[in-house]
Design a protein around this motif. Structure first.
Motif, PDB file in Angstrom:
ATOM      1  N   GLN A 115      42.578 -14.374  70.309  1.00  5.95           N
ATOM      2  CA  GLN A 115      42.268 -13.663  71.551  1.00  5.95           C
ATOM      3  C   GLN A 115      42.426 -12.154  71.381  1.00  5.95           C
ATOM      4  O   GLN A 115      41.571 -11.374  71.819  1.00  5.95           O
ATOM      5  CB  GLN A 115      43.189 -14.165  72.670  1.00  5.95           C
ATOM      6  N   LYS A 163      50.965 -19.330  67.405  1.00  8.16           N
ATOM      7  CA  LYS A 163      50.386 -18.082  67.929  1.00  8.16           C
ATOM      8  C   LYS A 163      48.924 -17.887  67.513  1.00  8.16           C
ATOM      9  O   LYS A 163      48.357 -16.815  67.748  1.00  8.16           O
ATOM     10  CB  LYS A 163      51.222 -16.882  67.494  1.00  8.16           C
ATOM     11  N   LYS A 210      48.881 -14.060  76.462  1.00  9.83           N
ATOM     12  CA  LYS A 210      47.459 -14.403  76.566  1.00  9.83           C
ATOM     13  C   LYS A 210      46.851 -13.869  77.855  1.00  9.83           C
ATOM     14  O   LYS A 210      45.665 -13.518  77.896  1.00  9.83           O
ATOM     15  CB  LYS A 210      47.285 -15.926  76.505  1.00  9.83           C
ATOM     16  N   LYS A 211      47.655 -13.804  78.907  1.00 13.81           N
ATOM     17  CA  LYS A 211      47.136 -13.301  80.179  1.00 13.81           C
ATOM     18  C   LYS A 211      46.843 -11.804  80.115  1.00 13.81           C
ATOM     19  O   LYS A 211      46.035 -11.281  80.886  1.00 13.81           O
ATOM     20  CB  LYS A 211      48.148 -13.586  81.299  1.00 13.81           C
ATOM     21  N   ILE A 237      54.038 -16.138  73.963  1.00 16.79           N
ATOM     22  CA  ILE A 237      52.623 -16.344  73.638  1.00 16.79           C
ATOM     23  C   ILE A 237      51.829 -16.679  74.896  1.00 16.79           C
ATOM     24  O   ILE A 237      50.735 -16.154  75.131  1.00 16.79           O
ATOM     25  CB  ILE A 237      52.483 -17.460  72.582  1.00 16.79           C
ATOM     26  N   GLU A 238      52.402 -17.540  75.726  1.00 20.22           N
ATOM     27  CA  GLU A 238      51.711 -17.977  76.942  1.00 20.22           C
ATOM     28  C   GLU A 238      51.456 -16.812  77.895  1.00 20.22           C
ATOM     29  O   GLU A 238      50.368 -16.671  78.457  1.00 20.22           O
ATOM     30  CB  GLU A 238      52.547 -19.063  77.630  1.00 20.22           C
ATOM     31  N   GLY A 251      46.186 -19.098  68.744  1.00 18.24           N
ATOM     32  CA  GLY A 251      45.297 -18.842  69.874  1.00 18.24           C
ATOM     33  C   GLY A 251      45.394 -17.411  70.355  1.00 18.24           C
ATOM     34  O   GLY A 251      44.378 -16.766  70.644  1.00 18.24           O
ATOM     35  N   LEU A 252      46.594 -16.894  70.428  1.00 18.78           N
ATOM     36  CA  LEU A 252      46.781 -15.496  70.821  1.00 18.78           C
ATOM     37  C   LEU A 252      46.221 -14.572  69.752  1.00 18.78           C
ATOM     38  O   LEU A 252      45.618 -13.534  70.074  1.00 18.78           O
ATOM     39  CB  LEU A 252      48.270 -15.219  71.048  1.00 18.78           C
ATOM     40  N   THR A 268      42.897 -10.168  78.776  1.00 18.03           N
ATOM     41  CA  THR A 268      41.738 -10.605  79.542  1.00 18.03           C
ATOM     42  C   THR A 268      41.088  -9.371  80.152  1.00 18.03           C
ATOM     43  O   THR A 268      41.693  -8.299  80.228  1.00 18.03           O
ATOM     44  CB  THR A 268      42.158 -11.572  80.673  1.00 18.03           C
ATOM     45  N   CYS A 322      56.519  -8.527  72.902  1.00 17.27           N
ATOM     46  CA  CYS A 322      55.290  -8.776  72.151  1.00 17.27           C
ATOM     47  C   CYS A 322      54.655  -7.456  71.761  1.00 17.27           C
ATOM     48  O   CYS A 322      54.308  -6.642  72.619  1.00 17.27           O
ATOM     49  CB  CYS A 322      54.302  -9.608  72.971  1.00 17.27           C
TER      50      CYS A 322
END
Length: 568
Positions: free
Chosen positions: A59, A53, A249-250, A245-246, A55-56, A253, A218
């Motif tokens: 972000q 996690k 991430k969206k 997690i995938e 990367g998240l 943004t 989440c």
């Protein structure tokens, strides 16, 4: 007049909604899919290894302009709440929870056998913040939810500053649950400023509500590095699955941020429209900054809201817990505000702003105990030689299918062992009811039940907002006589001669709705057949005089027709 619907099936489909219910009970984003969430399969490449996690984490930290040490990703807001209780128990900290509160905090209280002070709400169901703060002591943790669940109450920024200051002066901490903060719009960013000012504050946020991702579980905690480190030490090492997690991430943004902001603004606008309708109907609301409203007031109106939503296939929250310290009964509903508002508004108008009210005549508008009921008894006695009682009459009426008094009299006569045809029963019945020669019929003993004030309001003043109709099992001439006797003018009368099928068929109610080009209607009656007809027509079914009508589908039972005035 051109019919609104080709047939009854079309009517039912329109008024009862789609097959899938509209879920407005869990405050989910149930009717507006996030536009930024592309329809694509989750990658399976990473499923063989433990989730990463980081990367998240980077972000989300950048999204809020925080250091990564100030963020802890959690398995939904529920894990964050679970970590709070674990943290408090291990460090033997006292918890302070002003009510009403999210039920998960009360679950945590029981599961962890926590030392927790529950603070009784104010009379209007807002939290008693002053008392809660006054209970703080060294090491204590004050749990606040803003906007609050289930009321939607928002603690203003200045209030949060004061609470954090007072808590810090007492060596206490503040756990601030902001699951619904996006719907408060202007307050969205302000509370984040407090993180830099106070090292005793932890903020919970989630993707489950405004982001529309309740299914991925989440959430996250925000605060200064030292306090977040303490919570992180208690979390599972791999608490977020790779697919979560995938998808998450969206959410972090710029396109998602803009869409969520616009969505939240629309919900806020819809919330105001719903609030205006409820308030104008005499119901009580806590000023909400969330994606739901908390409704109190007249128990009968709350019951009608519940019934109308069920008829329109809308699910709302009717069993609320955690409202008071002793969990005493509080009559209240919570309704999530949808993006597409029309179905909910139509249901609320059905409950609170009927366009048409249909009335059965006998036992509702007119006291027929000395006329029709007396004629039934006299008919049975003359044909069978036996005496029947009022209980015998009510027993058959209570079974349904005996809306026609001639049919009822025939059945009672047959029960006495005397087989007679309906024509013979009708002739004898009418001789008693209408009279003959110099003998007055029992109809001369009928008296109005409806008050002159309500009669004038609904049948004479010709209200532009509420139309009225009589839908009765009487033959046409007797129905007209009844309307004239009570003094109604120019009234729509649908008698048994005007329909192909008698009640419990909804035909008479549907005819009245089509006549006035209306969709939202109520039906008042005193028999199971009246209740069945109302429900089959998608109308609110209001029983008169007998609580047993609840068993036959009554949405509400009144003592008499004049109580209707309190609902309008």
């Amino acid at each position: 007049m051109k019919p609104l619907y080709k047939n009854q099936d079309d009517f039912y489909q329109e008024v009862r909604g789609a097959v899938q219910p509209l879920k407005l009970d869990f405050n989910e984003r149930s009717d507006s899919r996030p536009l930024w969430l592309e329809e694509e399969a989750i990658s399976t490449e990473c499923l063989w290894r433990y989730p990463d996690k980081s990367g998240l984490q980077t972000q989300v930290s950048n999204f809020y302009g925080l250091n990564q040490e100030q963020l802890l990703l959690t398995n939904g807001g529920d894990e964050a709440i679970e970590l709070l209780f674990k943290y408090a128990c291990l460090q033997k900290r006292q918890l302070i929870l002003p009510l009403p509160a999210f039920s998960q905090y009360l679950v945590g209280k029981n599961n962890w056998s926590s030392s927790i002070d529950l603070i009784e709400p104010l009379a209007d169901m807002r939290i008693d913040l002053n008392t809660a703060v006054g209970c703080l002591s060294e090491g204590a943790i004050l749990i606040l939810t803003s906007p609050n669940n289930p009321t939607g109450e928002l603690i203003p920024y200045d209030g949060l500053v004061e609470v954090c200051q007072q808590a810090k002066s007492k060596g206490a901490q503040v756990f601030l649950d902001e699951a619904y903060i996006e719907f408060a719009c202007k307050a969205y960013d302000s509370s984040l400023e407090l993180i830099q000012q106070f090292d005793n504050l932890v903020i919970l946020r989630t993707l489950s509500k405004a982001f529309g991702l309740a299914g991925i579980r989440c959430g996250y905690l925000l605060g200064q590095a030292e306090i977040i480190k303490q919570f992180a030490s208690l979390a599972m090492p791999f608490n977020l699955p790779a697919p979560t997690i995938e998808v998450a991430k969206k959410a972090f943004t710029e396109s998602a941020k803009l869409e969520v902001s616009n969505y939240s603004k629309m919900i806020a606008q819809n919330r105001e429209l719903v609030g205006e309708l409820l308030f104008s109907s005499g119901l009580q609301l806590v000023d909400s900054s969330a994606n739901f409203v908390f409704i109190q007031g007249c128990d009968s109106k709350l019951r009608l809201i519940k019934a109308a939503c069920e008829k329109r296939n809308i699910v709302i929250k009717t069993n609320l817990s955690g409202l008071t310290v002793n969990d005493k009964a509080v009559s209240a509903l919570r309704i999530t505000i949808p993006f597409y508002l029309k179905p909910l508004l139509n249901a609320l108008r059905l409950a609170l702003k009927p366009e048409l009210i249909c009335f059965d005549m006998d036992g509702v508008l007119i006291d027929t105990s000395q006329s029709y009921d007396a004629a039934i008894k006299a008919t049975v006695e003359k044909l069978s030689g036996n005496v029947v009682t009022q209980d015998d009459i009510e027993r058959l009426r209570g079974q349904g299918g005996f809306n026609n008094d001639w049919v009822l009299a025939q059945e009672l006569t047959n029960e006495q062992g005397t087989e007679v045809g309906l024509q013979q029963v009708t002739e004898v019945f009418q001789s008693f009811y209408q009279g003959s020669g110099d003998t007055k019929g029992y109809k001369s003993l009928e008296k109005p039940i409806i008050s002159q004030q309500l009669l004038t309001e609904l049948f004479i003043a010709n209200s532009r907002t509420i139309k009225a109709a009589v839908v009765t099992g009487r033959p046409k001439d007797e129905a007209v006589e009844g309307v004239q006797m009570i003094g109604a003018r120019n009234s729509l009368v649908i008698s048994d001669d005007d329909v192909e099928q008698s009640k419990p068929s909804p035909e008479g109610i549907l005819k009245a709705l089509r006549y006035f080009s209306k969709e939202n209607g109520w039906m008042l009656g005193d028999t199971p057949d009246d209740m069945a007809a109302a429900n089959r027509a998608g109308a609110i079914a209001i029983g008169i005089g007998n609580d047993s009508l609840y068993k036959y589908g009554a949405d509400l039972v009144l003592n008499d027709v004049n109580q209707l005035e309190s609902l309008l």
